[in-house]
Design a protein around this motif. Structure first.
Motif, PDB file in Angstrom:
ATOM      1  N   ASP A   1       2.799  15.803  46.467  1.00  0.00           N
ATOM      2  CA  ASP A   1       2.997  14.911  47.617  1.00  0.00           C
ATOM      3  C   ASP A   1       2.563  15.596  48.909  1.00  0.00           C
ATOM      4  OD1 ASP A   1       3.795  12.547  46.512  1.00  0.00           O
ATOM      5  OD2 ASP A   1       5.825  12.575  47.318  1.00  0.00           O
ATOM      6  N   GLY A   2       2.821  16.897  48.996  1.00  0.00           N
ATOM      7  CA  GLY A   2       2.388  17.653  50.174  1.00  0.00           C
ATOM      8  C   GLY A   2       0.879  17.660  50.314  1.00  0.00           C
ATOM      9  N   ALA A   3       0.178  17.723  49.178  1.00  0.00           N
ATOM     10  CA  ALA A   3      -1.285  17.691  49.212  1.00  0.00           C
ATOM     11  C   ALA A   3      -1.783  16.342  49.717  1.00  0.00           C
ATOM     12  CB  ALA A   3      -1.843  17.976  47.821  1.00  0.00           C
ATOM     13  N   VAL A   4      -1.118  15.254  49.304  1.00  0.00           N
ATOM     14  CA  VAL A   4      -1.496  13.923  49.784  1.00  0.00           C
ATOM     15  C   VAL A   4      -1.222  13.802  51.282  1.00  0.00           C
ATOM     16  CG1 VAL A   4      -1.101  11.445  49.549  1.00  0.00           C
ATOM     17  CG2 VAL A   4      -1.041  12.894  47.523  1.00  0.00           C
ATOM     18  N   ARG A   5      -0.099  14.369  51.735  1.00  0.00           N
ATOM     19  CA  ARG A   5       0.222  14.341  53.161  1.00  0.00           C
ATOM     20  C   ARG A   5      -0.857  15.062  53.970  1.00  0.00           C
ATOM     21  NH1 ARG A   5       4.772  16.527  52.820  1.00  0.00           N
ATOM     22  NH2 ARG A   5       6.054  14.645  52.843  1.00  0.00           N
ATOM     23  N   ARG A   6      -1.269  16.222  53.490  1.00  0.00           N
ATOM     24  CA  ARG A   6      -2.324  16.971  54.200  1.00  0.00           C
ATOM     25  C   ARG A   6      -3.642  16.204  54.179  1.00  0.00           C
ATOM     26  NH1 ARG A   6       0.432  21.094  51.510  1.00  0.00           N
ATOM     27  NH2 ARG A   6      -1.071  21.122  49.795  1.00  0.00           N
ATOM     28  N   GLU A   7      -3.893  15.486  53.105  1.00  0.00           N
ATOM     29  CA  GLU A   7      -5.101  14.667  53.008  1.00  0.00           C
ATOM     30  C   GLU A   7      -5.104  13.580  54.082  1.00  0.00           C
ATOM     31  OE1 GLU A   7      -7.424  11.927  49.610  1.00  0.00           O
ATOM     32  OE2 GLU A   7      -5.428  12.755  49.226  1.00  0.00           O
ATOM     33  N   ILE A   8      -3.954  12.936  54.286  1.00  0.00           N
ATOM     34  CA  ILE A   8      -3.849  11.886  55.305  1.00  0.00           C
ATOM     35  C   ILE A   8      -4.006  12.476  56.705  1.00  0.00           C
ATOM     36  CG2 ILE A   8      -2.283  10.208  56.347  1.00  0.00           C
ATOM     37  CD1 ILE A   8      -1.039   9.838  53.552  1.00  0.00           C
ATOM     38  N   VAL A   9      -3.308  13.580  56.977  1.00  0.00           N
ATOM     39  CA  VAL A   9      -3.373  14.208  58.298  1.00  0.00           C
ATOM     40  C   VAL A   9      -4.798  14.650  58.609  1.00  0.00           C
ATOM     41  CG1 VAL A   9      -2.611  16.185  59.681  1.00  0.00           C
ATOM     42  CG2 VAL A   9      -0.959  14.928  58.276  1.00  0.00           C
ATOM     43  N   GLY A  10      -5.456  15.265  57.632  1.00  0.00           N
ATOM     44  CA  GLY A  10      -6.835  15.705  57.834  1.00  0.00           C
ATOM     45  C   GLY A  10      -7.777  14.540  58.063  1.00  0.00           C
ATOM     46  N   ALA A  11      -7.567  13.455  57.326  1.00  0.00           N
ATOM     47  CA  ALA A  11      -8.419  12.277  57.487  1.00  0.00           C
ATOM     48  C   ALA A  11      -8.242  11.658  58.869  1.00  0.00           C
ATOM     49  CB  ALA A  11      -8.098  11.255  56.397  1.00  0.00           C
ATOM     50  N   ARG A  12      -7.011  11.624  59.365  1.00  0.00           N
ATOM     51  CA  ARG A  12      -6.772  11.087  60.705  1.00  0.00           C
ATOM     52  C   ARG A  12      -7.488  11.917  61.765  1.00  0.00           C
ATOM     53  NH1 ARG A  12      -0.248   9.675  60.641  1.00  0.00           N
ATOM     54  NH2 ARG A  12      -0.399   7.666  59.547  1.00  0.00           N
TER      55      ARG A  12
END
Length: 329
Positions: free
Chosen positions: A228-239
């Motif tokens: 889940d942390g990896a998905v969170r970082r994916e969203i933050v990076g995409a933003r």
């Protein structure tokens, strides 16, 4: 505190999960409509996504989740809170949705005070409507007005209130129970269909994970915390990458050709295609928006915007795929 099922532990339903992530990266896309069988993880996915999003900063004491960056007070006090997920039940009254006079204060203190409704709670978060195709017409009209303006205006009982109400609208339902009004359908940026898994191994894994979660939610969440942390970082990076991504004219041209080939009304189709392709490219970590990104998002952007064609009874997804092949090769 309620513990939600981890987003990364949801088995299958890749289109639904990707659509939700795209909307989380760029909320201006217009939300997600999920149609399909009951018990396929629709509400689970929405709550799981909101839980893994970074906490947001709001003005302390604000009933409307006001962004401190938009406050005129340089010394404003702030606090952090989870991204809200607000359920709009089918039986909700208009007062419950938009807000109304606080009766308790009026009776006990003689004061005219506003009691915020669900739209205030959902500002900067998610408004989730299950069985949205059964929503009463007057609430549909209300949502259309708020979705267009980004504000909720309440003028009644001597009150005149205006507050921000920008949210990602998530709707789910079973198409066998009725169709959605075209005006509301067009407001959704993305639409995906979900179905009950037909693969035996996948069904077994769904049951196994759900049972493990129900037995010990904390332990199950801890097991999936890293993913889940990896998905969170994916969203933050995409933003962070989103603003720097340009959509080439060639891709915009392909988007226009697709919409013209399918006969979509207005230009909302092209605009949503551009935004969704850009958000998808940001999630993928691409340096620019390509035709591949457009090809990926086109079915979920255009499938629910098609007019009925009496000469072509093909499914919407088939018509979109055919148009993609003709326009993009």
């Amino acid at each position: 505190m309620r513990v939600n099922f981890p987003f990364s532990a949801i088995v299958g339903q890749e289109a639904m999960k990707r659509a939700l992530l795209i909307s989380a990266v760029d909320p201006t896309i217009g939300g997600v409509l999920v149609f399909g069988d009951r018990g396929t993880g629709k509400s689970t996915a929405v709550r799981a996504l909101a839980q893994l999003l970074p906490r947001m900063k709001v003005v302390a004491g604000s009933a409307y989740n006001i962004d401190p960056a938009k406050s005129d007070d340089p010394d404003v006090k702030t606090r952090q809170m989870p991204v809200p997920v607000v359920d709009l039940p089918l039986g909700a009254t208009e007062d419950r949705v938009v807000g109304a006079l606080d009766i308790e204060k009026a009776l006990t203190q003689g004061e005219r005070a506003f009691q915020p409704g669900l739209l205030a709670q959902a500002n900067r978060g998610f408004l989730y409507i299950d069985e949205i195709n059964l929503l009463e017409d007057h609430l549909v009209d209300l949502l259309l007005d708020v979705a267009a303006s980004g504000e909720n205006v309440v003028e009644r009982e001597g009150l005149s209130i205006r507050h921000p109400a920008r949210f990602v609208l998530i709707g789910s339902g079973n198409p066998e129970e009725g169709e959605l009004r075209p005006q509301l359908l067009d407001r959704f940026g993305l639409s995906v269909d979900v179905s009950t898994p037909e693969d035996v191994k996948q069904r077994i894994e769904v049951v196994r994970r759900r049972d493990a979660f129900d037995r010990d939610p904390e332990a199950f969440v801890a097991k999936w915390k890293r993913k889940d942390g990896a998905v969170r970082r994916e969203i933050v990076g995409a933003r962070e990458r989103l603003e720097g991504l340009e959509v080439p004219d060639a891709v915009l041209g392909q988007a226009a050709e697709l919409c013209m080939a399918l006969g979509t009304d207005g230009l909302r189709g092209e605009l949503t295609l551009m935004r969704a392709a850009r958000a998808f490219a940001a999630l993928e970590g691409d340096a620019e928006v390509t035709g591949d990104a457009l090809r990926f998002v086109a079915p979920m952007v255009l499938g629910h915007r098609l007019r009925r064609n009496p000469l072509d009874d093909s499914r919407a997804s088939v018509r979109v795929e055919r148009a993609i092949e003709e326009a993009m090769g």
